[in-house]
Design a protein around this motif. Structure first.
Motif, PDB file in Angstrom:
ATOM      1  N   ILE A   8       0.726  -1.258  -0.087  1.00 40.93           N
ATOM      2  CA  ILE A   8       0.237   0.086   0.352  1.00 40.93           C
ATOM      3  C   ILE A   8       0.828   1.254  -0.172  1.00 40.93           C
ATOM      4  O   ILE A   8       0.718   2.182  -0.786  1.00 40.93           O
ATOM      5  N   LEU A   9       2.061   1.402   1.109  1.00 38.54           N
ATOM      6  CA  LEU A   9       2.895   2.757   0.391  1.00 38.54           C
ATOM      7  C   LEU A   9       3.327   2.576  -0.363  1.00 38.54           C
ATOM      8  O   LEU A   9       3.902   3.438  -0.977  1.00 38.54           O
ATOM      9  N   LEU A  10       4.062   1.535  -1.050  1.00 37.34           N
ATOM     10  CA  LEU A  10       4.507   1.687  -2.248  1.00 37.34           C
ATOM     11  C   LEU A  10       3.379   2.006  -3.196  1.00 37.34           C
ATOM     12  O   LEU A  10       3.916   2.642  -4.332  1.00 37.34           O
ATOM     13  N   MET A  11       2.753   1.594  -3.132  1.00 39.79           N
ATOM     14  CA  MET A  11       1.721   1.995  -3.862  1.00 39.79           C
ATOM     15  C   MET A  11       1.440   3.997  -4.688  1.00 39.79           C
ATOM     16  O   MET A  11       1.218   4.159  -5.192  1.00 39.79           O
ATOM     17  N   VAL A  12       1.223   4.551  -2.833  1.00 39.43           N
ATOM     18  CA  VAL A  12       0.973   5.424  -2.589  1.00 39.43           C
ATOM     19  C   VAL A  12       2.168   6.342  -2.975  1.00 39.43           C
ATOM     20  O   VAL A  12       1.300   7.512  -3.962  1.00 39.43           O
ATOM     21  N   LEU A  48      -4.011  -6.217  -5.688  1.00 42.27           N
ATOM     22  CA  LEU A  48      -3.428  -6.904  -4.014  1.00 42.27           C
ATOM     23  C   LEU A  48      -5.084  -6.797  -2.906  1.00 42.27           C
ATOM     24  O   LEU A  48      -5.386  -7.687  -1.543  1.00 42.27           O
ATOM     25  N   LEU A  49      -5.842  -6.669  -3.239  1.00 43.49           N
ATOM     26  CA  LEU A  49      -7.847  -7.103  -3.249  1.00 43.49           C
ATOM     27  C   LEU A  49      -7.397  -8.572  -3.102  1.00 43.49           C
ATOM     28  O   LEU A  49      -7.924  -9.517  -2.299  1.00 43.49           O
ATOM     29  N   ILE A  50      -6.759  -9.452  -3.920  1.00 47.37           N
ATOM     30  CA  ILE A  50      -6.954 -11.178  -3.824  1.00 47.37           C
ATOM     31  C   ILE A  50      -6.410 -11.736  -3.200  1.00 47.37           C
ATOM     32  O   ILE A  50      -6.278 -12.409  -2.566  1.00 47.37           O
ATOM     33  N   VAL A  51      -4.869 -10.812  -3.202  1.00 46.58           N
ATOM     34  CA  VAL A  51      -3.688 -11.565  -2.063  1.00 46.58           C
ATOM     35  C   VAL A  51      -4.513 -11.237  -0.675  1.00 46.58           C
ATOM     36  O   VAL A  51      -3.983 -12.472   0.328  1.00 46.58           O
ATOM     37  N   SER A  52      -4.771 -10.018  -0.885  1.00 47.21           N
ATOM     38  CA  SER A  52      -5.353 -10.066   0.568  1.00 47.21           C
ATOM     39  C   SER A  52      -6.602 -10.464   1.652  1.00 47.21           C
ATOM     40  O   SER A  52      -5.902 -11.424   2.388  1.00 47.21           O
ATOM     41  N   LEU A  53      -7.072 -11.126   0.772  1.00 43.12           N
ATOM     42  CA  LEU A  53      -8.347 -12.512   1.054  1.00 43.12           C
ATOM     43  C   LEU A  53      -7.739 -13.121   1.163  1.00 43.12           C
ATOM     44  O   LEU A  53      -8.199 -14.037   1.814  1.00 43.12           O
ATOM     45  N   GLY A  54      -7.281 -13.877   0.373  1.00 45.79           N
ATOM     46  CA  GLY A  54      -6.545 -15.089   0.192  1.00 45.79           C
ATOM     47  C   GLY A  54      -5.325 -15.104   1.466  1.00 45.79           C
ATOM     48  O   GLY A  54      -5.136 -16.047   2.668  1.00 45.79           O
ATOM     49  N   VAL A  55      -4.452 -13.608   2.251  1.00 45.20           N
ATOM     50  CA  VAL A  55      -4.224 -13.412   3.606  1.00 45.20           C
ATOM     51  C   VAL A  55      -4.917 -13.930   4.871  1.00 45.20           C
ATOM     52  O   VAL A  55      -4.816 -14.875   5.519  1.00 45.20           O
ATOM     53  N   PHE A  56      -6.217 -13.523   4.248  1.00 44.81           N
ATOM     54  CA  PHE A  56      -7.210 -13.105   5.684  1.00 44.81           C
ATOM     55  C   PHE A  56      -7.845 -14.897   6.028  1.00 44.81           C
ATOM     56  O   PHE A  56      -8.605 -14.810   7.210  1.00 44.81           O
TER      57      PHE A  56
END
Length: 273
Positions: A220-224, A259-267
């Protein structure tokens, strides 16, 4: 008629040339203008795009006089040779490039009659360089990324010394791309961890979950930073802003979806039960 020769940093050289469909007086006038311009600037070859006409036409000097090639295409290549090359588009600049040593070319003459040509050595390299121009290519496109960056520094300095204002000229490599690359690497690393729950203990899974969350925050920081720095570069290179903005927004959206797809996988997969 002698025409103005396009030189760096004129961006018109990057226009892709269209095939010639009509072999008429308009084509004959173009060829005559190319002949006159080539003689005036003492060139050994010229492509129509070098006088700002995006047409697939080349003239090359030979022992038997100028050779006109309309709609040329390379059919066969053989061998490789590395040699120094110069281009009228980049005055006083030399690049060491790898080219095909021998090529077979098919083309049409000014009357639309199909011709073919087998050539090698210096003539072959000259012809390849002019054919690159028909498709919007220059010497710099043949260099690797590091070579292009070094060449751009030299060319910008030379152009500035000659009095050109280059504050609005687009580089081929943007700093923002490094932030995008870092975000992608982090996402790929997190994605790789999806395989580990099969092989680790619950305690290590908890640690892995924590590390993945920190990695996602890093993305997220790198995207910003990517988005903010992209705006800064857009102001530096104003000429490219209109073509950049779509790419910037598109890149951020693609990264956001990943990021959304990977985040769902993590959680839902990495998180401890």
């Amino acid at each position: 008629m002698i025409k103005e020769l396009i030189t760096y940093p004129d961006e018109r050289i990057k226009h892709v040339s269209a095939d010639v469909r009509k072999f008429d007086d308009e084509l004959f006038r173009l060829l005559e203008n190319m002949h006159d311009t080539m003689e005036h600037y003492q060139l050994n070859a010229i492509a129509a795009i070098q006088i700002a006409v995006p047409a697939c036409a080349i003239i090359v000097k030979t022992e038997n006089g100028p050779l006109e090639l309309i709609n040329p295409r390379i059919l066969v290549t053989d061998g490789e040779v590395i040699a120094e090359e110069i281009s009228a588009y980049y005055p006083d600049f030399t690049a060491t490039l790898k080219r095909h040593d021998r090529i077979k070319v098919v083309y049409e003459n000014r009357f639309g009659e199909l011709q073919h040509l087998d050539t090698e050595g210096d003539f072959s390299r000259v012809l390849q360089r002019k054919m690159d121009m028909l498709f919007g290519g220059t010497l710099l496109d043949k260099l690797n990324k590091e070579g292009r960056q070094e060449a751009e520094k030299i060319l910008v300095r030379k152009a500035q010394e000659a009095g050109y204002e280059l504050g609005e000229s687009c580089p081929t490599v943007f700093v923002r791309d490094y932030f995008k690359r870092g975000a992608k690497y982090l996402l790929a690393l997190v994605g790789f961890t999806f395989l580990l729950p099969f092989f680790i203990s619950p305690e290590l899974r908890t640690l892995l979950y924590t590390l993945d969350k920190y990695a996602l925050i890093g993305v997220i920081l790198l995207m910003v930073v990517y988005f903010i720095y992209a705006q800064y570069e857009g102001k530096m290179y104003k000429q490219c802003t209109s073509c950049q903005i779509g790419n910037i927004i598109g890149t951020v959206l693609i990264l956001a979806v990943q990021l959304l797809i990977v985040s769902l996988g993590v959680f839902f997969w990495i998180a401890p039960n």
